[in-house]
Every structure is written in C-alpha cells, then in structure tokens.
Design a protein around this motif. Structure first.
Motif: not given
Ligand code: GAR
Length: 196
Positions: A13-14, A118, A10, A167, A174, A110
C-alpha cells in the motif's frame, strides 16, 4: 525526476501511495523497479498493474544476509536507482546495502520512533497503553529502525482499537507522509550537494 527503487515484503500500500503521488504530480520521481523478497507479496501485483518492473529476490535463495544484500545492490544499480525506499521491507539490512546508498535509503515505520522498534510496533504500542502513536519516515542507518527522522505523523489510540484497526489508521498517515518525506529528503540533499 528522482529515480526510486522500492523494496517491499507485503501488501504494497505504501508502494501504491508513492506511485499515486507521482501520478498526481505531488512527487517528482519515477519508480525504476520494485523488488520483493516474498513470493506472495501483493506489492508485486500492484507494480505489474502499473507497468512497473517487479523483481523477486527471495532471501531464502542466498547463503547469508550479505550475499542477499549484494544481489539487491546489483539489481538496484542495474535499474539506475538513486533512492531506495523501504516500504514494508521486513529484512534486516547489512552494511553491503547501506554503504552502497549512503544516506539515500528511506524507511517507513509504524510508530513514533524511537518508541516501538521492530516488526511488532503496532502491537507494542497497544500493549504499552500509550494514547498516541503514529508513523515515522527516516533515513536508514545500520542500527535497526534508527537514523535521522524526516517526518512523523501522530495517530490517537482509541479505547476499542485492535492491532488491525489501529494499523489501518496509521497507514492512512503513512500514505500521506511517505511521498512528502521522499520529496523533502531529495530536495534537501540536492541543496546540500549544490552548496559544497
Ligand atoms: C507499513 O505499515 C510499514 O510501516 C510497516 O509495514 C507496513 C507495510 O505496509 N513496516 C514495518 O513494520 C517495518 N519494520 P504495506 O505493504 O501495505 O506498504
């Protein structure tokens, strides 16, 4: 420095938080490669802007999860990756990947695991009416969103929260704990290995 391979589906940001922690010398690591599975993943742009190699492996091009994971493993090994970081990686893993990096795959999720596993963890926390949620960094094992917990952070749920506002506050935590948890896991592993 420990050698990281980051997997993202996605916004990245992490990924960015890990890269910043390395820049500011809060994490002694280098990012060997970012692998993304979704052609539109913004994580890819963030990686390219930082001069990090970004590789698209589209799961739709593979016959099954095992074949896809096989190519993932190959790619991670080609880039000499030691630790695999799932930073918003929205694919189920198979033993093909997990066995190739035993206890060296880290996931960020999260919610305060074991609650709300999930892909809709934030919505589930809201629906359950809990007053505190948060995020978890853990070592990955085969069962989804489980495995030894490395770090967690709590986030209060406010009365007017939507999934988006909640979120966003979870993500602040995070970005703080993911780099710390990577450092902790790597330190702990090197201690263990030095004492056998
Ligand atoms: C984060 O909030 C992570 O915890 C979550 O997707 C987001 C990605 O954000 N992961 C899940 O839900 C895994 N089941 P990012 O692309 O901005 O780092």
């Amino acid at each position: 420095p420990i050698k990281l391979g980051i997997l993202a589906s996605g916004n990245g940001s992490n990924f960015e938080a890990v890269a910043q922690a390395i820049d500011t010398e809060n994490l002694n690591a280098q990012i060997q490669v970012l692998i993304y599975n979704n052609p539109d993943a913004k994580a890819a742009i963030k990686a390219k802007n930082r001069g990090v190699e970004a590789i698209l492996l589209n799961h739709r091009d593979y016959k099954n999860r095992e074949k896809f994971d096989g190519v993932l493993v190959q790619t991670l090994q080609n880039y000499d990756v030691e630790w695999v970081i799932l930073a918003g990686w929205m694919r189920l893993l198979t033993p093909v990947l997990i066995d190739a990096f035993p206890e060296q795959i880290i996931n960020i999720h999260p919610s305060l695991l074991p609650s709300f596993k999930g892909i809709h963890a934030v919505e589930q926390a809201l629906a359950a009416g809990v007053k505190i949620t948060g995020c978890t960094v853990h070592l990955v094992c085969l069962e989804v969103d489980s495995g030894p917990i490395i770090m967690q952070a709590a986030v209060p749920i406010l009365v007017d929260d939507t999934a988006d506002t909640l979120h966003a506050r979870i993500q602040i935590e995070e970005h703080r704990i993911l780099p710390q948890a990577i450092a902790l896991a790597a330190q702990r592993r090197s201690l263990l290995l030095n004492h056998v």
